[in-house]
Every structure is written in C-alpha cells, then in structure tokens.
Design an enzyme around this catalytic site. Structure first.
Site, PDB file in Angstrom:
ATOM      1  N   GLN A 189      -5.651  -2.042  -6.659  1.00  0.00           N
ATOM      2  CA  GLN A 189      -6.187  -1.088  -5.677  1.00  0.00           C
ATOM      3  C   GLN A 189      -6.871   0.062  -6.386  1.00  0.00           C
ATOM      4  O   GLN A 189      -6.437   0.488  -7.461  1.00  0.00           O
ATOM      5  CB  GLN A 189      -5.069  -0.541  -4.776  1.00  0.00           C
ATOM      6  CG  GLN A 189      -5.563   0.395  -3.679  1.00  0.00           C
ATOM      7  CD  GLN A 189      -4.428   0.906  -2.806  1.00  0.00           C
ATOM      8  OE1 GLN A 189      -3.857   1.945  -3.082  1.00  0.00           O
ATOM      9  NE2 GLN A 189      -4.094   0.154  -1.753  1.00  0.00           N
ATOM     10  N   ASP A 198       0.815  -1.220   0.000  1.00  0.00           N
ATOM     11  CA  ASP A 198       0.000   0.000   0.000  1.00  0.00           C
ATOM     12  C   ASP A 198       0.844   1.264   0.000  1.00  0.00           C
ATOM     13  O   ASP A 198       0.316   2.361  -0.036  1.00  0.00           O
ATOM     14  CB  ASP A 198      -0.920  -0.021   1.234  1.00  0.00           C
ATOM     15  CG  ASP A 198      -1.967   1.083   1.214  1.00  0.00           C
ATOM     16  OD1 ASP A 198      -2.520   1.360   0.131  1.00  0.00           O
ATOM     17  OD2 ASP A 198      -2.236   1.676   2.282  1.00  0.00           O
ATOM     18  N   SER A 236      -6.842   5.307  -0.009  1.00  0.00           N
ATOM     19  CA  SER A 236      -7.144   3.985  -0.557  1.00  0.00           C
ATOM     20  C   SER A 236      -8.606   3.642  -0.289  1.00  0.00           C
ATOM     21  O   SER A 236      -9.118   3.875   0.812  1.00  0.00           O
ATOM     22  CB  SER A 236      -6.246   2.926   0.096  1.00  0.00           C
ATOM     23  OG  SER A 236      -4.889   3.229  -0.080  1.00  0.00           O
TER      24      SER A 236
END
Length: 294
Positions: A285, A211, A235
């Site tokens: 993502q 991430d 995110s």
C-alpha cells in the site's frame, strides 16, 4: 437490539452483505461514524464482495489492485458497479467502480483463479518469531495502562471494533521513544467472533483488516502511533495477493515494513502468516502524508 448491532463480528458480516439492486450493480451500507471519511478497508471489502458475487463461486480470488480516488462520506450508501472483464478457463477478472453521490470514489480490479496443483512450492520463512497473541495485551489494555482509563471516544470505538489487535512491540507514547526506530511493525489480529464458513466473507474481512494498521510502519520512525497526530494520512492504493486459504476469525500475524517515505508519500508492505508460519497473503500500500502544522 439485533445481534448485528451489538456483536462487532456480526456487524462486520452485515456490512459485507451488500445488496444486489440490478445485474452487476450492488449497494453497500456506509455507517454513520465520527470520522472524516469512510474507512478504506470497508470500501475495498465491499467492492471485493461485489466482484465475487458475479463469479461462479468456485474460483477464489488470488489478487486485487485498487485505487482510493476520493474520500467517501460516512452515512451515505455506496453503489458498486461490476464489469465482467473476462471469464476464461482458469481465470476470471472483474473490475469494480464504487460510486457515492454520483462521484467515483474507488476502483478495484480482482482476479479469480481456478484451484490447481503446481509443480513446486516455496516461501521465505517469517522475519520474526512473535510471542503468542494470548500473551500480549490488547490495544485497549495498553491505553488503559498508560492513561489510567480509556477515553470515552476510544471506549466506543473499542466496543465496535470487529478485530482483536495486539501489537508485538509495546506501543510508543512519547516522541523520544521513536528516535532510531526502524520502520517496521507487527500485530496479531483476528475477528472478535465467528464469521461463518463462506470463504469469500473471510477473504473480504481480511481485506477490510489489511487497511487498519499497514501504514503504521511509515509513521513509526516519525511519531508515536497513539496520541496527537502530526500528519493527515490517507490510503492512495492497495494491492493484495492471496496465497492460501485461511479464516479471518483465527489468529494471523501481520508483519509490516516501510522501505521508503518521500515526497509526501510512504510505501508499506505487509506479509500475513498463520500461527504455523505459513504465508497466507502479501500486501502493498502507498499512503499520503501531509503535515498538520500550519
């Protein structure tokens, strides 16, 4: 001062060593950081540890799908509630809900697979031939080269950073440098110190790292990665597929691209390879991007 306070790798292992407070209920620390929200990779990594600790430990995770529902508050513990969805002959499924101050901030579903032999194997080769990571400057070195010194806030962050990150392409600093840039980015990464031999910890550490830079690919055609930001970024969801065993304290190449950004959201895809070009992990993502201009 303990090693876990001075060694970033030991600190990461400690962060992932969540406390079991009841059957299927765990509590994770959330360090007090100078950030607006808890880092999403931390929540995902801790949630996956919680899921893994309710299995027999003999089935590695092969996929996870997660949603970031609310921003977490730094410095406030996070409780992870695990639902044992399925224990089959080949697959184990767990659903994890992360709760902070009575509110759900994150959901994760993880699937674990008993190792077995397949009838065939294939993979696409890596998209690029990246130079060896040792030949590339660290992010801190690039910042020092550009600014002359590392700003105090970034110096503190660099000392606490659990991963060594080296961009394959040099960082862009000026707005005119992004003109015509493709929405792609690639970095070499590895933990800054040994993480032990627990494969679950390596998997959760790489989940944490996945991430850190993935949404860079969305921003590259719009603004320099370092310097003042024109967008607030968060995110929204995160999915990973684990193909082969690996160690997160050995170099891996994270190749990232963004096929589309529209409607305030940007999609990013990542492929993680070892130094021999073996595909280890696939990542997808979506992120939210909102202009900071009034």
């Amino acid at each position: 001062m303990s090693d876990s306070e001075t060694d970033p790798a030991a600190r990461l292992v400690g962060l992932l060593d969540i406390e079991q407070i009841e059957v299927n209920i765990f509590r994770g620390r959330s360090p007090q950081e100078a950030l607006q929200r808890v880092f999403g990779g931390q929540v995902a990594g801790q949630a996956l540890v919680a899921a893994g600790r309710t299995t027999d430990g003999e089935r590695p995770v092969h996929s996870l799908h997660a949603y970031f529902l609310r921003p977490g508050r730094p410095g406030v513990p996070i409780v992870y509630q695990v639902e044992r969805v399925r224990d089959g002959r080949s697959f184990t499924t767990r659903r994890v809900t992360a709760v902070q101050q009575g509110r759900t901030i994150f959901n994760l579903t993880a699937s674990f697979h008993r190792p077995e032999e397949g009838g065939f194997e294939h993979q696409l080769p890596p998209r690029l031939e990246a130079p060896d990571p040792e030949s590339l400057p660290t992010v801190a070195d690039e910042i020092r080269e550009h600014l002359g010194e590392l700003p105090e806030q970034w110096e503190r962050m660099a000392r606490r950073q659990p991963f060594d990150i080296r961009y394959v392409d040099r960082l862009r600093w000026e707005p005119d440098e992004v003109t015509g840039a493709e929405p792609r980015s690639a970095v070499w990464m590895k933990a800054v110190g040994p993480l032990g031999d627990d494969q679950l910890i390596h998997t959760c550490a790489l989940t944490y790292a996945s991430d850190m830079t993935l949404l860079d690919a969305v921003r590259i055609p719009v603004e320099p990665l370092w310097g003042p930001r024109g967008f607030d970024m968060a995110s929204l969801d995160h999915a990973m597929w684990f193909h082969r065993p690996f160690r997160a304290d050995e170099w891996f190449l994270y190749d990232q691209e963004s096929p589309i950004a529209t409607g305030g959201r940007g999609l990013a895809r990542g492929r993680i390879y070892d130094r021999e070009g073996n595909l280890l992990v696939s990542v997808v993502q979506e992120g939210l991007f909102r202009s900071l201009e009034p």
